[in-house]
Enzyme design. Structure first.
Site, PDB file in Angstrom:
ATOM      1  N   HIS A  48      72.754  21.601  35.162  1.00 46.64           N
ATOM      2  CA  HIS A  48      73.714  20.593  34.664  1.00 46.64           C
ATOM      3  C   HIS A  48      72.994  19.258  34.430  1.00 46.64           C
ATOM      4  CE1 HIS A  48      77.485  22.955  35.389  1.00 46.64           C
ATOM      5  NE2 HIS A  48      76.585  23.669  36.055  1.00 46.64           N
TER       6      HIS A  48
HETATM    7  C1  HEM Z   1      73.730  31.139  42.089  1.00 48.13           C
HETATM    8  C2  HEM Z   1      74.571  30.339  41.470  1.00 48.13           C
HETATM    9  C3  HEM Z   1      74.270  28.900  41.130  1.00 48.13           C
HETATM   10  C4  HEM Z   1      73.076  28.251  41.030  1.00 48.13           C
HETATM   11  C5  HEM Z   1      71.666  28.794  41.235  1.00 48.13           C
HETATM   12  C6  HEM Z   1      73.361  26.871  40.690  1.00 48.13           C
HETATM   13  C7  HEM Z   1      72.411  25.883  40.519  1.00 48.13           C
HETATM   14  C8  HEM Z   1      72.675  24.548  40.334  1.00 48.13           C
HETATM   15  C9  HEM Z   1      71.702  23.466  40.374  1.00 48.13           C
HETATM   16  C10 HEM Z   1      70.202  23.635  40.636  1.00 48.13           C
HETATM   17  C11 HEM Z   1      72.365  22.318  40.140  1.00 48.13           C
HETATM   18  C12 HEM Z   1      71.773  20.893  40.111  1.00 48.13           C
HETATM   19  C13 HEM Z   1      71.981  20.279  41.483  1.00 48.13           C
HETATM   20  C14 HEM Z   1      71.384  18.881  41.588  1.00 48.13           C
HETATM   21  O1  HEM Z   1      70.207  18.686  41.255  1.00 48.13           O
HETATM   22  O2  HEM Z   1      72.098  17.949  42.028  1.00 48.13           O
HETATM   23  C15 HEM Z   1      73.756  22.645  39.931  1.00 48.13           C
HETATM   24  C16 HEM Z   1      74.742  21.742  39.628  1.00 48.13           C
HETATM   25  C17 HEM Z   1      76.061  22.080  39.371  1.00 48.13           C
HETATM   26  N1  HEM Z   1      76.666  23.301  39.552  1.00 48.13           N
HETATM   27 FE1  HEM Z   1      75.723  24.981  40.130  1.00 48.13          FE
HETATM   28  N2  HEM Z   1      74.729  26.719  40.583  1.00 48.13           N
HETATM   29  C18 HEM Z   1      75.322  27.927  40.836  1.00 48.13           C
HETATM   30  C19 HEM Z   1      76.692  28.192  40.848  1.00 48.13           C
HETATM   31  C20 HEM Z   1      77.685  27.305  40.452  1.00 48.13           C
HETATM   32  C21 HEM Z   1      79.100  27.589  40.409  1.00 48.13           C
HETATM   33  C22 HEM Z   1      79.729  28.924  40.845  1.00 48.13           C
HETATM   34  C23 HEM Z   1      79.726  26.464  39.945  1.00 48.13           C
HETATM   35  C24 HEM Z   1      81.181  26.169  39.709  1.00 48.13           C
HETATM   36  C25 HEM Z   1      82.160  27.018  39.889  1.00 48.13           C
HETATM   37  C26 HEM Z   1      78.691  25.463  39.696  1.00 48.13           C
HETATM   38  C27 HEM Z   1      78.920  24.199  39.206  1.00 48.13           C
HETATM   39  C28 HEM Z   1      77.975  23.196  39.159  1.00 48.13           C
HETATM   40  C29 HEM Z   1      78.255  21.843  38.704  1.00 48.13           C
HETATM   41  C30 HEM Z   1      79.583  21.293  38.178  1.00 48.13           C
HETATM   42  C31 HEM Z   1      77.052  21.136  38.847  1.00 48.13           C
HETATM   43  C32 HEM Z   1      76.800  19.677  38.476  1.00 48.13           C
HETATM   44  C33 HEM Z   1      77.061  18.785  39.661  1.00 48.13           C
HETATM   45  C34 HEM Z   1      76.813  17.320  39.289  1.00 48.13           C
HETATM   46  O3  HEM Z   1      77.268  16.872  38.237  1.00 48.13           O
HETATM   47  O4  HEM Z   1      76.142  16.639  40.068  1.00 48.13           O
HETATM   48  N3  HEM Z   1      77.485  26.013  40.023  1.00 48.13           N
HETATM   49  N4  HEM Z   1      73.920  24.004  40.074  1.00 48.13           N
END
Ligand code: HEM
Length: 229
Positions: A48
């Site tokens: 993201h």
């Molecule tokens: C194995 C599954 C997943 C992986 C590997 C993953 C990985 C990541 C990573 C690496 C980030 C960046 C975090 C940061 O640097 O602050 C992120 C952000 C995010 N993820 Fe995931 N994610 C997964 C599942 C999900 C799911 C299931 C959802 C929602 C239902 C989700 C929603 C989000 C959102 C909205 C952000 C952005 C948060 C922000 O704006 O700071 N992710 N994710």
């Protein structure tokens, strides 16, 4: 001290390592893979990567209190919000068929911070970290040709049907025309705990006050790559 309460996007914070022993993946594996897909991008989130922040107020519906003793439902709270494009590309094309995300920090009156994360798709890209990791691995371009092998991607999806749900949903729903004209889905099932200690399973969806609006096929071809912020 700030305490983080429940309802956090658990998969983002803790990546289980033991569900499929032979192919288990951890957080570092994902970071390495995101860097292969989108480059190192120092100082930028690996997932993201492209997004915009907003502030707001959350006013709880008092009906929720019969199911939950969470302070989230006691009083209105200030909220920090971040809308984003899924994936690690800080220059992601906003006309593309990909999930958008919403992260919310509720700043509760007792000092707690309560986090949630949702997507514009009601299902995730796979039913386990391993399935998601396997799918992303097929999208890494070939070192020599720089091309993605789409036959490999298709074959992986067919062999791992849990990766088809989000894909099919994205094919049949055009991308949101605005970050605030879309629904956001919590995807997972969470539990509310009431004052007797009973657990109530639930899923959440954020629904916009304005009617939902998606890009037309024409707009998907003509809109600039960045317009959502
Ligand atoms: C194995 C599954 C997943 C992986 C590997 C993953 C990985 C990541 C990573 C690496 C980030 C960046 C975090 C940061 O640097 O602050 C992120 C952000 C995010 N993820 Fe995931 N994610 C997964 C599942 C999900 C799911 C299931 C959802 C929602 C239902 C989700 C929603 C989000 C959102 C909205 C952000 C952005 C948060 C922000 O704006 O700071 N992710 N994710």
């Amino acid at each position: 001290m700030i305490k983080i309460t429940s309802l956090v996007c658990a998969m983002c914070l803790v990546l289980p390592t033991a569900s499929f022993a032979e192919q288990s993946v951890n957080g570092q594996d994902f970071i390495n893979l995101f860097e292969k897909l989108s480059g190192k991008q120092p100082g930028i989130r690996k997932g993201h990567a492209k997004g915009v922040c907003a502030v707001g107020t959350f006013t709880p519906n008092q009906a929720a209190k019969q199911y939950s003793i969470s302070p989230l439902f006691n009083a209105p709270s200030k909220a920090n919000i971040r809308f984003s494009m899924g994936g690690g590309n800080p220059h992601a094309d906003e006309t593309s068929r990909s999930p958008r995300g919403m992260g919310v920090q509720f700043l509760l009156e007792n000092g707690d911070v309560h986090n949630i994360a949702g997507l514009t798709t009601p299902v995730f890209a796979g039913n386990s970290p391993e399935a998601f990791f396997g799918l992303l691995s097929t999208l890494v371009p070939d070192e020599k040709t720089g091309q993605i092998d789409f036959a490999k991607v298709k074959a992986y999806r067919e062999q791992n049907p849990s990766t088809l749900g989000q894909f099919n949903w994205l094919q049949s729903h055009n991308p949101p025309a605005s970050y605030v004209s879309s629904r956001y889905f919590g995807v997972h099932t969470f539990y509310m705990v009431d004052e007797k200690g009973a657990k109530h399973a639930f899923r959440w969806t954020m629904v916009p006050e304005e009617p939902e609006q998606v890009l037309t096929e024409e707009q998907m071809k003509t809109f600039p790559k960045s317009f959502l912020a």
